[in-house]
Design a protein around this motif. Structure first.
Motif, short mmCIF file in Angstrom:
data_model
loop_
_atom_site.label_atom_id
_atom_site.label_comp_id
_atom_site.label_asym_id
_atom_site.label_seq_id
_atom_site.Cartn_x
_atom_site.Cartn_y
_atom_site.Cartn_z
N GLU A 1 0.81 -1.21 0.00
CA GLU A 1 0.00 0.00 0.00
C GLU A 1 0.85 1.27 0.00
OE1 GLU A 1 -3.31 0.56 -0.52
OE2 GLU A 1 -3.07 -1.53 -1.14
N GLN A 2 1.99 1.24 0.69
CA GLN A 2 2.87 2.41 0.66
C GLN A 2 3.40 2.63 -0.75
OE1 GLN A 2 3.23 4.46 3.19
NE2 GLN A 2 4.56 5.85 2.04
N HIS A 3 3.63 1.53 -1.46
CA HIS A 3 4.09 1.61 -2.85
C HIS A 3 3.00 2.26 -3.72
CE1 HIS A 3 6.74 0.49 -6.12
NE2 HIS A 3 5.76 -0.13 -6.74
N ARG A 4 1.74 1.96 -3.42
CA ARG A 4 0.63 2.55 -4.17
C ARG A 4 0.67 4.08 -4.08
NH1 ARG A 4 -4.08 0.37 -5.67
NH2 ARG A 4 -3.81 -1.40 -4.23
N LYS A 5 0.85 4.61 -2.87
CA LYS A 5 0.90 6.06 -2.68
C LYS A 5 2.03 6.68 -3.49
CE LYS A 5 1.18 9.65 0.88
NZ LYS A 5 2.24 10.41 0.20
N LEU A 6 3.18 6.02 -3.47
CA LEU A 6 4.33 6.51 -4.22
C LEU A 6 4.04 6.56 -5.72
CD1 LEU A 6 7.34 7.33 -4.22
CD2 LEU A 6 7.90 4.91 -4.33
N LEU A 7 3.44 5.51 -6.24
CA LEU A 7 3.13 5.46 -7.67
C LEU A 7 2.08 6.50 -8.05
CD1 LEU A 7 3.08 1.62 -8.35
CD2 LEU A 7 4.89 3.23 -8.89
N LEU A 8 1.09 6.68 -7.20
CA LEU A 8 0.07 7.70 -7.48
C LEU A 8 0.70 9.08 -7.53
CD1 LEU A 8 -2.89 6.37 -5.30
CD2 LEU A 8 -2.83 6.50 -7.81
N ASP A 9 1.62 9.35 -6.60
CA ASP A 9 2.30 10.65 -6.59
C ASP A 9 3.11 10.87 -7.87
OD1 ASP A 9 1.22 11.23 -4.13
OD2 ASP A 9 3.03 10.72 -2.99
N GLN A 10 3.66 9.77 -8.43
CA GLN A 10 4.50 9.89 -9.61
C GLN A 10 3.69 10.11 -10.90
OE1 GLN A 10 7.16 6.45 -9.68
NE2 GLN A 10 8.75 7.68 -8.68
N LEU A 11 2.38 9.98 -10.85
CA LEU A 11 1.57 10.17 -12.04
C LEU A 11 1.63 11.61 -12.55
CD1 LEU A 11 -1.66 8.10 -11.27
CD2 LEU A 11 0.25 7.46 -12.75
N ASP A 12 2.07 12.53 -11.70
CA ASP A 12 2.19 13.93 -12.12
C ASP A 12 3.33 14.15 -13.10
OD1 ASP A 12 0.07 14.63 -10.53
OD2 ASP A 12 1.30 15.19 -8.82
N SER A 13 4.25 13.20 -13.21
CA SER A 13 5.41 13.36 -14.08
C SER A 13 4.99 13.36 -15.55
CB SER A 13 6.41 12.22 -13.83
OG SER A 13 7.45 12.26 -14.77
N ASP A 14 5.73 14.11 -16.36
CA ASP A 14 5.49 14.11 -17.81
C ASP A 14 5.96 12.80 -18.45
OD1 ASP A 14 4.48 16.68 -17.68
OD2 ASP A 14 6.44 17.61 -18.05
N VAL A 15 6.79 12.05 -17.71
CA VAL A 15 7.33 10.78 -18.20
C VAL A 15 6.68 9.65 -17.40
CG1 VAL A 15 9.42 9.43 -18.57
CG2 VAL A 15 9.52 11.93 -18.62
N PRO A 16 6.18 8.58 -18.05
CA PRO A 16 5.65 7.46 -17.28
C PRO A 16 6.78 6.74 -16.54
CG PRO A 16 5.66 6.95 -19.63
CD PRO A 16 6.05 8.38 -19.51
N LEU A 17 6.83 6.91 -15.23
CA LEU A 17 7.96 6.44 -14.44
C LEU A 17 7.86 4.98 -14.01
CD1 LEU A 17 8.50 9.60 -12.19
CD2 LEU A 17 9.70 8.97 -14.30
N ALA A 18 6.67 4.41 -14.12
CA ALA A 18 6.49 3.00 -13.75
C ALA A 18 6.01 2.22 -14.96
CB ALA A 18 5.50 2.87 -12.60
N VAL A 19 6.27 0.92 -14.93
CA VAL A 19 5.89 0.04 -16.03
C VAL A 19 5.50 -1.32 -15.45
CG1 VAL A 19 8.31 -0.64 -16.38
CG2 VAL A 19 6.65 -0.97 -18.23
N VAL A 20 4.49 -1.94 -16.06
CA VAL A 20 4.00 -3.25 -15.62
C VAL A 20 4.20 -4.25 -16.75
CG1 VAL A 20 2.06 -4.54 -14.68
CG2 VAL A 20 2.23 -2.09 -14.27
N ALA A 21 4.67 -5.44 -16.39
CA ALA A 21 4.75 -6.54 -17.34
C ALA A 21 3.46 -7.36 -17.23
CB ALA A 21 5.97 -7.41 -17.07
N MET A 22 2.77 -7.50 -18.35
CA MET A 22 1.48 -8.18 -18.37
C MET A 22 1.58 -9.50 -19.14
SD MET A 22 -0.57 -6.02 -16.77
CE MET A 22 -2.19 -6.68 -17.23
N ALA A 23 1.03 -10.56 -18.53
CA ALA A 23 0.86 -11.83 -19.23
C ALA A 23 -0.63 -11.95 -19.52
CB ALA A 23 1.35 -12.99 -18.38
N GLY A 24 -1.03 -11.55 -20.72
CA GLY A 24 -2.46 -11.42 -20.99
C GLY A 24 -3.02 -10.29 -20.16
#
Length: 270
Positions: A163-186
């Motif tokens: 959950e702490q990681h969630r807050k960090l990622l939400l805060d980073q959404l303000d960046s002009d650059v997508p700072l996080a990435v998810v690998a999806m299997a389907g």
């Protein structure tokens, strides 16, 4: 350690110390960096980061101490953060002085967390990436739905709430650059990672890279490194930095990362 590696460490370690530690910048709105001097000495002896609130990161990122100043400086930091009611971290590097600084921190009540390896690579020197493995697509995190996927991937990878990681990622959404990435299997998130840009420096920091156990060993971590390296280079950065665990260090070494030393968080609870 061969001569090329020695030369690389000799060049990059002072650069890292100067740009990422002594010259550190506040990590967001409301946070601040303070440079502390010591009576009888000229110049800064401690650089500390104070988070915007109790959930922000608080800690000492750089110090220039000796046997005569270390204990007083440690006591001053303890008193300062206690006055704020904040837990804080003394981020100790293996080359920091005095040599017995770890002992002094423990004597003052700090608790050491697991040691990691400080690793750096020049983006231009990375081997060419082959993209994600078959069956995997990389999805940049650009909204709250993407954050949910990244958190789900991290929770599968580490087997604990993030959950702490969630807050960090939400805060980073303000960046002009997508700072996080998810690998999806389907439709299933199986790995996620993020990066931090450090304006005014040549470095980008890489964090995360946790992969669900059944997907490990297939090249997803490498693909996430290459994806973020490509983005960093597009925005003018020249070096990647990782605080590497024992699991990720061998992968990073194969990609050309060099170990500059060690880093150990020493945590003080008020």
């Amino acid at each position: 350690m061969d001569k090329d590696t020695v030369d690389t460490v000799a060049a990059l370690l002072p650069l890292y110390d100067r740009e990422m530690r002594e010259g550190v910048r506040a990590d967001g709105p409301g946070a601040r960096v303070e440079r502390v001097e010591y009576p009888g000495r000229s110049g800064t002896v401690v650089v500390r980061h104070v988070g915007a609130d109790a959930d922000g990161w608080n800690g000492v990122v750089w110090s220039d101490l000796d046997e005569d100043t270390a204990d007083a400086a440690i006591a001053e930091q303890v008193a300062y953060f206690a006055s704020l009611g904040r837990e804080f971290e003394w981020k100790l590097y293996g080359h920091d002085l005095p040599a017995d600084l770890p002992r002094r921190l423990r004597a003052a009540g700090f608790v050491a967390e697991p040691m990691e390896t400080l690793m750096v690579a020049a983006i231009a020197d990375l081997p060419a990436g082959s993209g994600p493995p078959e069956g995997i697509r990389l999805l940049p995190v650009t909204d709250a739905a993407g954050v949910d996927l990244a958190v789900a991937a991290q929770e599968r990878a580490f087997g604990e709430s993030r959950e702490q990681h969630r807050k960090l990622l939400l805060d980073q959404l303000d960046s002009d650059v997508p700072l996080a990435v998810v690998a999806m299997a389907g439709d299933v998130p199986v790995s996620a990672a993020r990066m931090e840009l450090h304006p005014g420096t040549s470095f980008v920091s890489l964090w995360g890279g946790g992969t669900a156990p059944e997907w490990r060993g297939r090249g997803i971590y490498r693909a996430l490194v290459h994806h973020r390296a490509w983005l960093a280079a597009e925005h003018g950065y020249r070096h990647l930095h990782v605080d590497a665990s024992a699991m990720s260090r061998p992968i990073l070494e194969r990609l050309g990362f060099v170990a500059l030393g060690t880093t150990t968080p020493y945590v003080f609870l008020p």
